[in-house]
Each structure stands twice: as structure tokens, then as C-alpha cells.
Design a protein around this motif. Sequence first.
Motif, short mmCIF file in Angstrom:
data_model
loop_
_atom_site.label_atom_id
_atom_site.label_comp_id
_atom_site.label_asym_id
_atom_site.label_seq_id
_atom_site.Cartn_x
_atom_site.Cartn_y
_atom_site.Cartn_z
N UNK A 48 35.96 11.27 96.51
CA UNK A 48 37.20 10.54 96.32
C UNK A 48 37.70 9.89 97.60
N UNK A 49 37.51 10.59 98.73
CA UNK A 49 37.95 10.05 100.02
C UNK A 49 37.14 8.80 100.38
N UNK A 50 35.81 8.89 100.24
CA UNK A 50 34.95 7.75 100.57
C UNK A 50 35.25 6.55 99.67
N UNK A 84 43.47 6.23 88.48
CA UNK A 84 43.18 7.36 87.60
C UNK A 84 41.87 7.97 88.08
N UNK A 85 41.94 9.17 88.63
CA UNK A 85 40.76 9.86 89.13
C UNK A 85 40.22 10.79 88.04
N UNK A 86 38.91 10.81 87.87
CA UNK A 86 38.30 11.59 86.79
C UNK A 86 38.48 13.09 86.96
N UNK A 87 38.74 13.55 88.19
CA UNK A 87 39.04 14.96 88.44
C UNK A 87 40.11 15.05 89.51
N UNK A 88 40.75 16.19 89.59
CA UNK A 88 41.75 16.41 90.63
C UNK A 88 41.14 16.36 92.02
N UNK A 89 39.90 16.85 92.16
CA UNK A 89 39.28 16.84 93.48
C UNK A 89 39.05 15.41 93.97
N UNK A 90 38.65 14.51 93.06
CA UNK A 90 38.58 13.09 93.44
C UNK A 90 39.96 12.59 93.85
N UNK A 91 40.98 12.98 93.09
CA UNK A 91 42.35 12.53 93.38
C UNK A 91 42.81 13.02 94.75
N UNK A 92 42.46 14.26 95.12
CA UNK A 92 42.83 14.76 96.45
C UNK A 92 42.23 13.86 97.53
N UNK A 93 40.96 13.48 97.35
CA UNK A 93 40.32 12.61 98.33
C UNK A 93 40.98 11.25 98.41
N UNK A 94 41.39 10.69 97.26
CA UNK A 94 42.08 9.39 97.25
C UNK A 94 43.40 9.48 98.00
N UNK A 95 44.14 10.56 97.78
CA UNK A 95 45.42 10.73 98.46
C UNK A 95 45.22 10.79 99.97
N UNK A 96 44.20 11.51 100.41
CA UNK A 96 43.92 11.58 101.84
C UNK A 96 43.48 10.21 102.39
N UNK A 97 42.71 9.46 101.61
CA UNK A 97 42.30 8.11 102.03
C UNK A 97 43.52 7.20 102.16
N UNK A 98 44.43 7.29 101.21
CA UNK A 98 45.65 6.47 101.26
C UNK A 98 46.46 6.79 102.51
N UNK A 99 46.58 8.07 102.81
CA UNK A 99 47.32 8.47 104.02
C UNK A 99 46.63 7.95 105.27
N UNK A 100 45.30 8.00 105.30
CA UNK A 100 44.55 7.47 106.45
C UNK A 100 44.84 5.98 106.66
#
Length: 363
Positions: free
Chosen positions: A250-252, A269-285
Motif C-alpha cells: 500500500x505504501x509503494x 478504497x483499499x482492498x485490505x486495511x493493511x493496504x490502507x495503512x500503507x496508503x495513509x503513511x504514503x500520504x503523510x510522506x
Amino acid sequence: MPAISDVARLAGVSKATASRALSGRGHVAEQTRLRVVQAASEIGYIASPDAASLVTGRTKNVGVVIPFVNSWFFGEMLEGIERTLLGAGYDLTLYNLPVSGPARARVFDFFLARKRVDAVIVIAVDLTEHEVRGLERREKPIVCVGGSGDATARLSIDDRAVGLLATEHLLHLGHTRIAHLAGIGATRHPSGVPGLRAAGFRDAVDAAEAAGATGVGGGRSPSGAIGSGAIGSGPIEAIVVETEMSMPGGFEAGLQLLGHPAHRPTAVFAATDEIAFGVIRAAERLGLSIPRDLSVIGVDDHEHAALFDLTTIAQTPAEQGRLAVEVALRMLGDAALPDPLPDSGAPLATRLVVRGSTARATA
């Protein structure tokens, strides 16, 4: 080592009575059973599972086939399975299944089909007809949780409805530039979990178009996005991007998806919460604020979802594991209520849990 004859002598009963009392098979008066159990405890006698299996034809062992062991979802389901099996007096043998190849064939053609397991629980695996028929020929009940294949019993959530609900939540908040981060294989295998959730995403976009939009899509995939593709053309931009169903995945994918301001979605819309966690960290970056600049919704209600303040579609993998064992025991005739089996066509429960990662779209 103490033998059953020692237990019988101490309890003052025959070996046959002692065996029935300890195995639970056959009638024994309660007072006699307690006396035998006490005698066995005093001398440290443990019944041999191999000897019992010769009499009953059962191993009291269930094979569990799982594609991953190092993720929260599968760990939770395994815990539910193991806890329920132990409570029923069963052991389990775990098989971490590769996607394909000789190692997978050995699991089904040798270990499960020929080794001593009474039943098989298969988690999130797409079974082939050969694999199913091989187990059925040896009269081993199969219970599938998710995945696909023509097994006797199947338990699953409605993954297409999950994708629909998650996307509708974002559409109802006014988002018109939405990306779906799907699992790898969503396009190639439409009947798998990633494919079904992606189909639900498309269903919601199509319904929005039918409700009044002049067109759907027009979204261009950002340069370098993994397995991406746009849907249609019009005022609702909808992008599907395939990535690993993990936080690093999700982060990548999030960095690539959100790193192009001209094509940046306002919701994911992330297919799993773990993907969503990575997206949130990417957004913060990238200096984006959640949910002001980007709304994110996942699936699972992971144990850390509340920590990330993540809106999600909740399911209960531990409960699904418990139900799978109950179905297997009913098929073996070892449950208190052997019939009827739960309706394999009825989806397991899910629900929308709204937290702070989604908000109305800004102008």
C-alpha cells in the motif's frame, strides 16, 4: 509407562470399561467414568491416539490449508480454528500452501489425501477440480473459507458487496476522483477475493453513472502505477491499481498514486486495511492530510484500524475460523447438532465502521 490394564486394575473395572470411559464411546455409568478418570490421573496414563484411531477410524486431526501465515487476518483465523479444535478434542496440521507447482501438488496428492487427517479446512485458496475430487474420493470432508472451488461446504463474506459498500461510502461523501487499490490478480482472476472486491468497486461507479452522471471514469493511471487501468470516461474518475495486499504494498502504490497532483484522487478504497495503512503513511510522506486531502477506507477492521483511525468494512476472521470448525465437526458427525449444515450460500456478516479517515470531499 502406565497401560490401560493398570488403570482398569486401580479403578476396579474391566479393560473394556476403562477404555469406554476414557474414550467417551459407549455407555459407562457416570460414577464409574469418574473413578476411571481419577485412576488414570493418579498413575499418569495418557490414551494413545494411534490406538484409538485403530478402533474408531479417526485421527482426531484436521488439516488446515492456508496461503499465508504472517498476516493479521490469517493469524486471527488460525487462532479461532485452533481454539475451537482443541475445545473439541482435535489437533491440527498446518500446510502453508504455495500458489502453484510441485510443492502444492504434494500437499493435496500426498499429505492431505494419504496422511491421517479426518477433515480439511481450506482458507482463501482457489481449489482446482482435481484437488477437490482427490480429497472427496478419500471421503475427507472439505470446508472452504473464502477462495473458490466446488467444495462441499463454503463459508465466506460477500466480497463483491464489500467493494460496493466501501465505494458507495466514498461516493456518498461527494468524491468523484476515486482509486481502488486491489490485490494482485484482481484482473486475471475475477472470481478471487481481489477480483470480487474490484467488481464491487466498478458496480458502485456504474450505479453512480446510472443515477445521473453523464459518464464514468476518465481517470488516467499515474505513471508507474502497478497494474492500473481506468474505467470509462466522464465526471467520475475511477482508477484500479493492483498491489501486494500488505502495508509495504500500500505504501509503494500510494506513493506512485498520490505523487502526481494532476491525477491525484481525493479518495482511496483499499482492498485490505493493511493496504490502507500503507496508503495513509504514503500520504503523510507526501505532506497530505487525512481526511482533508484524502479519504481512505479499508476492509477487515484490523486490530490496528482504530489506531490509524481508519474507516473500514469489518469482518471477524476468528469467528469465521470457529464456524469452519463447527461445520467440519458436523460433517464428521462429531458436533452436538449434526444436521443441518449452515447454508453455504449465505454470506458471513460484515459492517461499515466509520472513523476519521473519511470525510466529505472538499471543493
